[in-house]
Scaffold this motif. Structure first.
Motif, PDB file in Angstrom:
ATOM      1  N   TRP A  56       0.226 -55.019  39.248  1.00 35.77           N
ATOM      2  CA  TRP A  56       0.839 -53.735  39.611  1.00 35.77           C
ATOM      3  C   TRP A  56      -0.034 -52.950  40.590  1.00 35.77           C
ATOM      4  O   TRP A  56       0.412 -52.577  41.670  1.00 35.77           O
ATOM      5  N   GLY A  57      -1.269 -52.695  40.208  1.00 36.80           N
ATOM      6  CA  GLY A  57      -2.141 -51.900  41.060  1.00 36.80           C
ATOM      7  C   GLY A  57      -2.598 -52.646  42.290  1.00 36.80           C
ATOM      8  O   GLY A  57      -2.623 -52.097  43.397  1.00 36.80           O
ATOM      9  N   ALA A  58      -2.948 -53.914  42.136  1.00 36.22           N
ATOM     10  CA  ALA A  58      -3.451 -54.701  43.263  1.00 36.22           C
ATOM     11  C   ALA A  58      -2.403 -54.824  44.366  1.00 36.22           C
ATOM     12  O   ALA A  58      -2.721 -54.744  45.562  1.00 36.22           O
ATOM     13  N   MET A  59      -1.146 -54.999  43.992  1.00 40.18           N
ATOM     14  CA  MET A  59      -0.080 -55.133  44.985  1.00 40.18           C
ATOM     15  C   MET A  59       0.038 -53.887  45.843  1.00 40.18           C
ATOM     16  O   MET A  59       0.265 -53.953  47.055  1.00 40.18           O
ATOM     17  N   ARG A  60      -0.169 -52.722  45.227  1.00 38.63           N
ATOM     18  CA  ARG A  60      -0.003 -51.472  45.970  1.00 38.63           C
ATOM     19  C   ARG A  60      -1.172 -51.158  46.883  1.00 38.63           C
ATOM     20  O   ARG A  60      -1.122 -50.217  47.654  1.00 38.63           O
TER      21      ARG A  60
END
Length: 406
Positions: free
Chosen positions: A332-336
Motif C-alpha cells: 500500500w505505502g510503497a506503491m504510493r
C-alpha cells in the motif's frame, strides 16, 4: 454520515449470499462499527497528534516530525491511537467472520445456481487448476479475508468469490453502491464526459475479482467485448455467474496482469480498479508495460485508485498507510511512493498523454441529483476524505495514459 451507512443495502442477485435475520444483524453491527470508527474515532487522531504526540516526538528527537514515518513513530505509543488501530483491525476481522456463517449455510444452493447461470453467459470463462498464482497474493490474507482471494479447493470452487462479494460490500460500508460498482461507474462517467467520441470495442479490466467494476463497462459500451482478468479462479467463476445473473455477457479469464498472454494490440481500453497496490514493486512496472503492449494504437489505459503520497499532506499519508500496517496490505505505502508517470513513460506511453485526474464518485452524483431525495443525501455529499481503501471522499484518482497512433 451515520444515517448514510444504512441508506444503501446490497442489491440482491441470484448468487449473492443473502443473510438470514440473525446473520444480517451481526453483519450490520460489523458494518456500523466500521462506520463508527471512521466517523467518531478517526477524527480524534488529528487533535491527539497536534496536542501531545507531535510535542512528545519533538522533545525526544529534538526536531519536529518530518514525514509520515516520523508521525507514525510519534503516534504508535499513544493510547488513543492504539485504541483506534486495535478497534479498526477487530472491525475488519468481524466483517469477514459475520459473513462466513452465511456463506457456509448457503454455499450448496449458490453453487447450483452459479453453475446454471454460468452456462447462460455467452462470453467465455477460463480458469486453470495449475495457474501459478503470484506470491504477493498467496503470502498473506489480503484485507484479513480468511484464506485470501485466491484460495481454491477444486476446479469448480467459488467460495472465495461468494465471501468476497458480501464481505467487500460491508467493508465499503455501502459507499460503493448497491452492487459495489461505484469505481467502474465513476470511470465510465469520466470517459463519457472527457473523451467524447471514444467508443472502445474491446475492453480489459485487470484484477477484476468478482467483476464489480467490470460490468459497468458493458452497460456503458454494450457493443464492446468486455473481459475481466484475475489470478484467482474462484473469484472468476463466481464473477461469470454473477454477470449472467445481472443480465450481462462478460468474459472472465484467469490471467496475470503482468503477463496476460493476449496478442499485441488486443484492446482499445484497459482499466483497473484498486489493483496496483495489491501487486508488488516488480509486478507494477511489468503491468504498465503489458498495458502498452496490449493496447491498439490510440488506445487508453486508466488505473483508478487513491492518490499517490506526493498529492497528500504527511498526516493523511500516515492515516492511509495504516492499511499497510494493520490490514495486510504490504504494498500500500510503497506503491504510493513510486513515480507512476515515469513508469508509464518507461513502458512507452508519450509523456504528454500521461496525467492524474479525479473521477467523481458516481454514487455521490446520484445522491445529489434531483431524482434522488433522501434524508442522508447531505451527509454523503459533504463526506470528507477518510481512511481505508474505499473512502476517497468525493472522487477516485485516475492515472490516464494513451498509446500513440502508429
Amino acid at each position: 454520515m451515520t444515517a448514510m451507512l444504512n441508506t444503501f443495502q446490497q442489491g440482491a442477485h441470484p448468487v449473492l449470499a443473502l443473510p438470514d435475520h440473525d446473520e444480517a444483524g451481526r453483519q450490520e453491527f460489523a458494518k456500523s462499527l466500521k462506520g463508527f470508527i471512521q466517523g467518531r474515532l478517526l477524527p480524534g487522531l488529528g487533535p491527539v497528534y497536534g496536542a501531545r504526540a507531535a510535542k512528545r516526538f519533538e522533545r525526544e528527537a529534538g526536531r519536529a516530525p518530518a514525514d509520515r514515518h516520523d508521525i507514525r513513530k510519534a503516534m504508535v505509543v499513544d493510547p488513543y491511537f492504539q485504541h483506534y488501530a486495535a478497534t479498526n483491525r477487530i472491525a475488519q476481522e468481524l466483517i469477514w467472520d459475520s459473513v462466513i456463517d452465511t456463506v457456509e449455510r448457503r454455499l450448496p444452493e449458490i453453487e447450483a445456481a452459479a453453475k446454471a447461470l454460468s452456462g447462460k453467459n455467452k462470453a467465455p470463462l477460463e480458469t486453470r487448476a495449475d495457474f501459478p498464482t503470484p506470491r504477493y497474493v498467496t503470502a498473506l490474507d489480503i484485507h484479513c479475508m480468511p484464506g485470501g482471494y485466491a484460495e481454491s479447493e477444486g476446479p469448480d470452487d467459488i467460495a472465495a468469490g461468494v465471501l468476497y462479494d458480501r464481505g467487500v460490500y460491508l467493508y465499503a460500508m455501502g459507499y460503493m453502491g448497491p452492487t459495489n460498482d461505484d469505481m467502474g461507474r465513476s470511470v465510465c462517467n469520466y470517459i463519457k464526459r472527457n473523451m467524447p467520441g471514444f467508443a472502445p470495442t474491446a475492453i480489459l479490466d485487470m484484477g477484476c475479482t468478482v467483476g464489480h467494476s467490470t460490468l459497468p463497462f458493458k452497460e456503458a459500451f454494450p457493443d464492446a467485448e468486455v473481459t475481466g482478468i484475475d489470478v484467482a479462479g474462484p473469484q472468476l467463476r463466481y464473477a461469470h455467474a454473477r454477470a449472467a445473473g445481472l443480465g450481462l455477457d462478460v468474459g472472465f479469464m484467469q490471467r496475470d496482469a503482468s503477463d496476460t498472454g493476449f496478442p499485441d494490440a488486443s484492446f482499445d481500453l484497459i482499466v483497473s480498479h484498486i489493483l496496483l497496490h495489491e501487486t508488488s514493486g516488480k509486478a507494477m512496472p511489468a503491468i504498465f508495460r503489458e498495458c502498452y503492449r496490449l493496447l491498439k494504437p490510440g488506445g487508453v489505459m486508466i488505473h483508478a485508485d487513491l492518490p499517490p503520497f506526493n498529492l497528500m499532506d504527511p498526516f493523511t499519508q500516515f492515516i492511509l498507510d495504516n492499511e499497510t500496517w494493520y490490514n495486510n496490505e504490504p504494498f500500500w505505502g510503497a506503491m504510493r511512493e513510486l513515480d507512476q508517470v515515469k513508469l508509464a513513460m518507461d513502458a512507452g506511453f508519450p509523456k504528454e498523454t500521461i496525467r492524474f485526474d479525479t473521477a467523481p464518485m458516481a454514487i455521490m452524483e446520484f445522491s445529489s441529483s434531483e431524482s434522488y431525495k433522501a434524508e442522508s443525501t447531505e451527509a454523503l455529499a459533504e463526506r470528507e476524505f477518510a481512511a481505508g481503501e474505499y473512502a476517497p471522499g468525493g472522487g477516485w484518482e485516475v492515472l490516464i495514459a494513451q498509446k500513440g497512433a502508429e
